[in-house]
Design an enzyme around this catalytic site. Structure first.
Site, PDB file in Angstrom:
ATOM      1  N   PRO A   1      -3.492  -2.776   3.198  1.00 26.44           N
ATOM      2  CA  PRO A   1      -4.413  -4.276   2.806  1.00 26.44           C
ATOM      3  C   PRO A   1      -3.670  -4.968   4.851  1.00 26.44           C
ATOM      4  O   PRO A   1      -4.255  -4.523   5.657  1.00 26.44           O
ATOM      5  CB  PRO A   1      -3.743  -4.931   2.255  1.00 26.44           C
ATOM      6  N   TYR A   2      -2.057  -4.733   4.556  1.00 24.81           N
ATOM      7  CA  TYR A   2      -1.861  -5.175   5.679  1.00 24.81           C
ATOM      8  C   TYR A   2      -1.937  -4.414   7.173  1.00 24.81           C
ATOM      9  O   TYR A   2      -2.691  -5.279   8.659  1.00 24.81           O
ATOM     10  CB  TYR A   2      -0.301  -5.514   5.735  1.00 24.81           C
ATOM     11  N   ALA A   3      -1.786  -3.510   7.126  1.00 26.13           N
ATOM     12  CA  ALA A   3      -2.391  -2.313   8.422  1.00 26.13           C
ATOM     13  C   ALA A   3      -3.086  -2.416   8.358  1.00 26.13           C
ATOM     14  O   ALA A   3      -3.594  -2.643   9.863  1.00 26.13           O
ATOM     15  CB  ALA A   3      -1.471  -1.048   8.162  1.00 26.13           C
TER      16      ALA A   3
END
Length: 173
Positions: free
Chosen positions: A158-160
């Protein structure tokens, strides 16, 4: 010794209550900027404002705001236009990690919240504040991303994905 290079400049910083945002706010204050600090919690904003007052003798405009509420970002843009007519510096710093997990195990709500804060909110900031930045003689927008955007870190999906999307958004902007 500070040089007051940002004297007379108006700077808005998201995620200003801790981490990178707090550090940027303190540095900009020491350089003479007039600050608009955005974060989710009033208490944390008040703490950084106290630190800024100790550094510069001036307080900041504090805006407790959950960036997932895009309509409130738009309202803030309108309010800043009414009050200042311009914005010199926009720092899009706020972000959430989401969860560290195999991509297929990420709950859709966690995915959606991470996209909303890390990517969509920055689009809304651009949409709302670009006209104000263009009113400045040297408006600048700075967006904080991460090395995980290259996609080689397992469990960071999600963050990447949001940071890679943010990099693409900013390049096209």
């Amino acid at each position: 010794m500070t040089t007051k290079r940002l004297e007379g400049r108006i700077a808005l910083i998201t995620g200003a209550s801790r981490g990178i945002g707090r550090a940027v706010a303190k540095r900009y204050a020491s350089e003479g900027a007039q600050l608009i600090l955005v974060a989710r919690t009033s208490g944390a904003l008040e703490e950084v404002d106290d630190e800024i007052r100790d550094l510069s003798g001036e307080g900041a405009m504090l805006v407790p705001l959950d960036l997932r509420q895009g309509d409130l970002i738009d309202q803030l843009g309108a309010a800043l236009f009414e009050r200042f007519g311009r914005l010199d510096i926009l720092v899009g710093n706020a972000a959430i990690l989401g969860i560290l997990s195999p991509a297929g195990h990420v709950d859709p709500d966690v995915w959606d919240q991470t996209i909303a804060v890390n990517l969509t909110a920055n689009y809304r900031l651009i949409r709302s504040f670009d006209p104000l930045l263009r009113e400045s003689e040297s408006g600048r927008a700075i967006f904080v991303t991460s090395g995980v955007a290259n996609g080689v870190f397992p469990y960071w999906a999600p963050y990447a994905a949001t940071k890679a999307g943010l990099e693409s958004l900013v390049r096209t902007y």
